[in-house]
Enzyme design. Structure first.
Site, PDB file in Angstrom:
ATOM      1  N   TYR A 145       0.843  -1.216   0.000  1.00 51.25           N
ATOM      2  CA  TYR A 145       0.000   0.000   0.000  1.00 51.25           C
ATOM      3  C   TYR A 145       0.870   1.255   0.000  1.00 51.25           C
ATOM      4  O   TYR A 145       0.733   2.146   0.845  1.00 51.25           O
ATOM      5  CB  TYR A 145      -0.950   0.030   1.209  1.00 51.25           C
ATOM      6  N   LYS A 189      21.907  -9.559  20.480  1.00 54.02           N
ATOM      7  CA  LYS A 189      20.639  -9.048  21.021  1.00 54.02           C
ATOM      8  C   LYS A 189      19.656 -10.217  21.009  1.00 54.02           C
ATOM      9  O   LYS A 189      18.487 -10.073  20.646  1.00 54.02           O
ATOM     10  CB  LYS A 189      20.144  -7.868  20.166  1.00 54.02           C
ATOM     11  N   ASP A 222      23.058  -3.127  23.819  1.00 59.98           N
ATOM     12  CA  ASP A 222      22.829  -1.973  24.705  1.00 59.98           C
ATOM     13  C   ASP A 222      23.877  -1.929  25.814  1.00 59.98           C
ATOM     14  O   ASP A 222      24.412  -0.861  26.141  1.00 59.98           O
ATOM     15  CB  ASP A 222      21.393  -1.964  25.265  1.00 59.98           C
ATOM     16  N   ASP A 246      28.039  -0.885  12.953  1.00 57.59           N
ATOM     17  CA  ASP A 246      27.957   0.491  12.448  1.00 57.59           C
ATOM     18  C   ASP A 246      27.802   1.472  13.617  1.00 57.59           C
ATOM     19  O   ASP A 246      28.528   2.466  13.737  1.00 57.59           O
ATOM     20  CB  ASP A 246      26.747   0.577  11.503  1.00 57.59           C
ATOM     21  N   ASP A 250      30.791   4.160  15.673  1.00 60.61           N
ATOM     22  CA  ASP A 250      30.713   5.619  15.837  1.00 60.61           C
ATOM     23  C   ASP A 250      31.057   6.004  17.275  1.00 60.61           C
ATOM     24  O   ASP A 250      31.673   7.044  17.520  1.00 60.61           O
ATOM     25  CB  ASP A 250      29.320   6.145  15.482  1.00 60.61           C
TER      26      ASP A 250
END
Ligand SMILES: NC(=O)c1ccc[n+]([C@@H]2O[C@H](COP(=O)([O-])OP(=O)(O)OC[C@H]3O[C@@H](n4cnc5c(N)ncnc54)[C@H](O)[C@@H]3O)[C@@H](O)[C@H]2O)c1
Length: 354
Positions: A145, A189, A222, A246, A250
């Site tokens: 959609y 995770k 985390d 990624d 950083d």
């Protein structure tokens, strides 16, 4: 005399400013180490997109394939959606040339201040190994959609046993080669992602059993983000999926003082295709054109390229020259609280090279 054909894609924004500096350094060490470079420049990126409606030509990969390596600045333009620049240039190169290992070292050099308050004697010297061809960036999915109020977007992560195993094995082999803390940290995770990350964990355990001399730990992404800040000195080799690697790289880039110091290698460790070398940072439109971008991340990436081309003495020479410039604390760009220009920093590195 070793001769290499290097494809050069400066790309966008500050990419156009840092690549010429890296070439100056490469040309200097080439003269000192009996290396010959033939640079082939490609004007691909945002400007090419404005002229041709695509980031690089249809035969781009065929033109890159015969090269020994690719040196890339950055891609990204404020007027082009980032998914177009990324999927139109960077990701197709990484995938087509099976550059499955993205190696991002983070070293806190003497003379550079970390934004973290490190305790005396603590050092940051870690490397993030990021899976670079599949996972969350496999670009599998679609819209249903499209652009309707009831629109649905599906984005699938793809984890293969082969893809996970080879990147984890690469990480363990790197820990052996580095011969530093002899530790590999796996980023997971699996508490929330019960399929891909469970396969990741199982594969990590299986590969780890082949390397009894390497210590291991497994961290939820985390917790890893927190521990990169809390105990960065404890990490050696950190291996993660495309997305997790990624993001964490950083963090590792900024805790060593600046994005402008963080290099990155996209490796095909099997050497079937050209590998690609680029700074971690992007096109930095906020400082582009001002002549103040830090060229050192790209110069370090050029040193990684020399390592891959088995010109190790030339690579070490560049790293030592940059380390000496940083230790001198005088000549540095504004991201390191200096006042020097991009070219002046390179001049200082060239002077150190002798
Ligand atoms: N590999 C790549 O080509 C790559 C990577 C990241 C972002 N991007 C693209 O770059 C564009 C800008 O993204 P962004 O602003 O999120 O990230 P960025 O890395 O370009 O910049 C982030 C911040 O760090 C600073 N910075 C980055 N490199 C620097 C250097 N060498 N010297 C001094 N300061 C530096 C910038 O001025 C900016 O404030 C976007 O279009 C994005 O998609 C490309």
């Amino acid at each position: 005399m070793k001769n290499f054909k290097i494809a050069v894609i400066p790309g966008d924004g500050v990419g156009q400013e840092v690549i010429p500096q890296a070439k100056r350094v490469l040309e200097k060490v080439a003269g000192q180490h009996a290396i010959g470079f033939t640079f082939q420049d490609f004007d691909w990126g945002a400007d090419y997109y404005f002229r041709h409606g695509r980031m690089m030509p249809a035969d781009a990969l065929d033109r890159l394939r015969p090269c020994d390596a690719i040196l890339l600045g950055a891609v990204g333009h404020p007027q082009i959606p980032d998914h177009i620049t990324l999927n139109g240039l960077l990701l197709p190169i990484r995938r087509a040339f099976d550059q499955y290992a993205n190696v991002r070292p983070a070293i806190l050099y003497s003379g550079v201040e970390s934004p973290l308050a490190l305790r005396k004697g603590e050092q940051i010297d870690l490397v993030v190994v990021r899976e670079n061809t599949e996972g969350e960036y496999a670009q599998v999915g679609g819209f249903v959609y499209h652009e309707q109020p009831e629109e649905v977007a599906i984005q699938t992560a793809v984890f293969t046993r082969r893809g996970i195993e080879r990147i984890i094995r690469f990480a363990f082999e790197l820990a052996v080669r580095r011969n530093k803390k002899k530790r590999v940290t796996s980023i997971t995770k699996s508490n929330a992602q019960g399929f891909g990350m469970v396969l990741w964990d199982r594969t990590f355990q299986a590969v780890a059993s082949e390397f009894p001399d390497i210590r291991t730990e497994s961290l939820l992404v985390d917790a890893a983000a927190m521990n990169f800040i809390r105990r960065p000195e404890s990490f050696d080799v950190v291996v993660g999926s495309n997305l997790f690697g990624d993001i964490l790289s950083d963090i590792s880039a900024i805790i060593i003082g600046s994005m402008g110091l963080a290099p990155s290698a996209n490796l095909d460790p099997l050497r079937r295709y050209p590998s690609m070398f680029e700074p971690v940072h992007g096109s930095a439109p906020d400082i582009a054109g001002k002549g103040i971008v830090n060229p050192l991340a790209t110069i370090f990436s050029a040193a990684q390229m020399l390592d891959h081309l088995q010109c190790e003495p030339a690579a070490r020479k560049i790293e030592t020259a940059v380390a000496e410039v940083l230790a001198g604390r005088k000549i540095r760009t504004p991201d390191l609280r200096g006042k020097s220009s991009t070219a002046e920093v390179t001049d200082a590195v060239l002077a150190q090279l002798g």
